[in-house]
Design an enzyme around this catalytic site. Structure first.
Site, PDB file in Angstrom:
ATOM      1  CD1 TRP A  78     -11.195 -14.825 -53.420  1.00 42.59           C
ATOM      2  CD2 TRP A  78      -8.974 -14.596 -53.936  1.00 42.59           C
ATOM      3  NE1 TRP A  78     -10.819 -15.659 -55.860  1.00 42.59           N
ATOM      4  CE2 TRP A  78      -9.327 -14.718 -55.120  1.00 42.59           C
ATOM      5  CE3 TRP A  78      -8.476 -13.245 -53.710  1.00 42.59           C
ATOM      6  CZ2 TRP A  78      -8.679 -14.921 -56.262  1.00 42.59           C
ATOM      7  CZ3 TRP A  78      -6.796 -13.562 -55.153  1.00 42.59           C
ATOM      8  CH2 TRP A  78      -7.210 -14.179 -56.509  1.00 42.59           C
ATOM      9  CG  HIS A 104      -8.253  -6.022 -46.085  1.00 44.57           C
ATOM     10  ND1 HIS A 104      -8.540  -5.283 -47.396  1.00 44.57           N
ATOM     11  CD2 HIS A 104      -8.851  -7.674 -46.271  1.00 44.57           C
ATOM     12  CE1 HIS A 104     -10.257  -5.811 -46.838  1.00 44.57           C
ATOM     13  NE2 HIS A 104     -10.078  -7.204 -47.087  1.00 44.57           N
ATOM     14  CD  GLN A 111     -14.705  -2.086 -50.935  1.00 44.21           C
ATOM     15  OE1 GLN A 111     -14.723  -1.698 -49.788  1.00 44.21           O
ATOM     16  NE2 GLN A 111     -14.389  -3.272 -51.681  1.00 44.21           N
ATOM     17  CG  HIS A 171     -18.251 -18.354 -44.904  1.00 41.75           C
ATOM     18  ND1 HIS A 171     -17.119 -18.753 -45.716  1.00 41.75           N
ATOM     19  CD2 HIS A 171     -16.602 -17.590 -44.647  1.00 41.75           C
ATOM     20  CE1 HIS A 171     -16.011 -19.684 -44.776  1.00 41.75           C
ATOM     21  NE2 HIS A 171     -15.569 -18.364 -44.689  1.00 41.75           N
ATOM     22  CB  ALA A 180     -16.467   3.606 -46.310  1.00 46.87           C
ATOM     23  CD  GLU A 204     -16.662  -6.401 -53.675  1.00 45.87           C
ATOM     24  OE1 GLU A 204     -17.251  -6.514 -53.162  1.00 45.87           O
ATOM     25  OE2 GLU A 204     -15.511  -5.138 -52.740  1.00 45.87           O
ATOM     26  CG  ASP A 226     -18.011 -22.879 -46.498  1.00 49.37           C
ATOM     27  OD1 ASP A 226     -17.145 -22.435 -47.560  1.00 49.37           O
ATOM     28  OD2 ASP A 226     -18.872 -21.729 -46.882  1.00 49.37           O
ATOM     29  CG  ASP A 266      -7.675 -15.258 -47.687  1.00 44.72           C
ATOM     30  OD1 ASP A 266      -7.694 -14.638 -47.223  1.00 44.72           O
ATOM     31  OD2 ASP A 266      -8.567 -15.060 -48.564  1.00 44.72           O
ATOM     32  CD  GLN A 267      -7.255  -9.851 -45.122  1.00 46.33           C
ATOM     33  OE1 GLN A 267      -5.749  -9.290 -44.759  1.00 46.33           O
ATOM     34  NE2 GLN A 267      -8.036 -10.237 -44.567  1.00 46.33           N
TER      35      GLN A 267
END
Ligand SMILES: *[C@@H]1O[C@H](CO)[C@@H](O)[C@H](O)[C@H]1NC(C)=O
Ligand SMILES: *[C@@H]1O[C@H](CO)[C@@H](O)[C@H](O)[C@H]1NC(C)=O
Ligand SMILES: *[C@@H]1O[C@H](CO)[C@@H](O)[C@H](O)[C@H]1NC(C)=O
Length: 466
Positions: free
Chosen positions: A359, A356, A341, A33, A339, A364, A133, A384-385
């Site tokens: 979001w 996975h 990324q 977040h 890693a 990315e 939030d 949410d995936q």
């Protein structure tokens, strides 16, 4: 984008837009977040906003390290929020990063108990606006009681917000977009996780006139419109909010070795497999993933994570199927833990992301690709995936490797989808769409934030009335 900033500076210098708007931001206490909130803060701070970034000292410490690397951070002010300490929850646990799961309930409670201190902070800082939030209706209530407008910013996409609100408000009714659904095992998981429902609905309700999403019209236009039509506010997309300044980070030896390995491979021939910083594969999933990568015959880098404290003691060889490492030889590279990324996705040898569908990772994959967006092989795990994976498939930039009815991953299915997305002719359109969408998003820069600046300036210039 640079010219945009320059233009704005000139306008400011001429005094066309002089009043600085003070915004207090209060993200939930986890890295997932804080990071997008900080990206938003950085972008607003170069657009005539002053940001009070409010979190616990332990969270601010890691932000400080990131901000000092940047020059333009004087208009982001870090503000400490002190949670009440208790024997179960000493200050180093005032973050959800690496928090032992059984302490989460204490952290949520302590966060709410900090409301009184939050009220005092608002009185002394007198911001023009609060951005809060998903689980903090109390923050909006306190702001409202001091006649400060408060708007909610959620770090998930519009499809997930729309689907989630629909499930909570109209359970049993069909969601108007049939491409977004949950499979049986996903529904069962979701139902176990409804604890914060009332708070989430209240928080949404309290958002003043507008509601902010980490999204963009190119990906989720129809869900954004649906939300604005269905709920009594304007839903405003803020763009992908992907970090920009990564090229400066210095290579350590391990990163160098990964880059050199990638250098030897052909263009777009490597699939990068990573499943986020908060999820650890089960043994069944590790075995299926190994089979999938093996059968696909495609080069791969696999970032394999284990919980903090266990990682040091685990030998990769022992958790992988017998003989796997010998069999794949130099075709695959397994990286234990974190890693790089951004560097991997940016490398031209990378041609697919086995993900996975968190979001951030979806954004990315599209934006960090070295030659346009990288297509996704979706293996959603939780939260949410699954919905994100359906979105990825619906817009045609990836395909999901579907599990069996019990929710087990299947090696053959993973291999089939990797080959389709990266190699087979049947995946050509997916590769083309991903590439093109990535290029569009990169070219667009921070267009959403320019719109948001106008939106917020209007909100703060009109008389506040609840
Ligand atoms: C949200 O607001 C609506 C209308 O003002 C009200 O009917 C509803 O009860 C509110 N829901 C929550 C959870 O506060
Ligand atoms: C890991 O190994 C070290 C050294 O053998 C040991 O002290 C530590 O307790 C182990 N950690 C876990 C989580 O098993
Ligand atoms: C910015 O706002 C304008 C006017 O409302 C809209 O047409 C445009 O699509 C918005 N741009 C983005 C990137 O959201």
């Amino acid at each position: 984008m640079k010219t945009g900033i320059l233009l704005r500076c000139l306008l400011m210098a001429e005094g066309t837009q002089t009043k600085i708007i003070k915004v207090l931001m209060l993200p939930w206490l986890g890295h997932g977040h804080i990071s997008p909130y900080l990206e938003l803060a950085k972008r607003l701070s170069i657009r005539n906003f002053h940001i009070y970034f409010c979190s616990t000292p332990i969270n601010l410490k890691s932000i400080k390290e990131k901000l000092t690397q940047k020059t333009n951070s004087s208009s982001i002010e870090l503000v400490e929020l002190h949670l009440p300490s208790s024997p179960e929850l000493p200050p180093h646990y005032h973050t959800s990063n690496g928090l032992p799961p059984h302490l989460m309930i204490h952290l949520k409670k302590a966060f709410e108990l900090s409301a009184a201190q939050f009220s005092v902070l608002l009185q002394s800082l007198t911001p023009d606006l609060v951005i809060y939030d998903f689980n903090q209706p109390w923050a909006a209530e306190i702001a409202s009681s001091q006649a400060i407008p408060a708007v909610e910013f959620v770090i998930i996409g519009a499809a997930m917000v729309a689907f989630g609100l629909h499930l909570m408000k109209n359970p049993g009714e069909e969601f108007p977009f049939p491409e977004i659904y949950l499979r049986g095992y996903e529904k069962r998981k979701m139902l176990q996780n409804q604890g914060d429902k009332d708070k989430i609905l209240q928080a949404t309700n309290h958002s003043y006139k507008i509601f902010l999403l980490k999204s963009c019209r190119e990906i989720e236009g129809k869900f954004i419109d649906y939300l604005s039509e269905t709920y009594d506010k304007k839903f405003v997309p803020l763009g992908p909010l992907v970090p920009e300044d990564l090229t400066s980070s210095n290579d350590d030896d391990r990163d160098k070795e990964i880059m050199e390995w990638l250098d030897q491979k052909e263009k777009s021939s490597v699939v990068y497999a990573s499943f986020g910083s908060e999820y650890y594969l089960t043994q069944q999933e590790i075995v299926a993933m190994s089979q999938g990568l093996d059968l696909s015959n495609v080069n791969f880098i696999w970032a394999l994570r284990f919980p903090v404290g266990e990682e040091e003691n685990i030998s990769i060889k022992e958790v992988l199927p017998d003989g796997f490492l010998d069999k794949i030889g130099n075709r695959g590279k397994i990286v234990k833990g974190w890693a790089p990324q951004a560097k991997i996705l940016k490398h031209s040898s990378t041609g697919g992301f086995l993900s996975h569908c968190g979001w951030c990772s979806v954004m990315e994959s599209l934006m960090w690709g070295g030659c346009g967006g990288i297509p996704i092989i979706g293996v959603p795990m939780h939260s949410d995936q699954p919905v994100n994976a359906r979105v990825v498939e619906a817009i045609g930039v990836g395909v999901e490797a579907v599990r069996d009815e019990e929710g087990n991953l299947l090696g053959e299915e993973i291999a089939k989808v990797i080959r389709m997305v990266m190699v087979d002719d049947s995946g050509a359109e997916i590769r083309r769409k991903a590439k093109e969408l990535g290029e569009t998003l990169v070219a667009k820069g921070d267009a959403e934030i320019d719109n948001l600046s106008i939106e917020l300036a209007q909100l703060c210039s009109t008389e506040y009335s609840k």
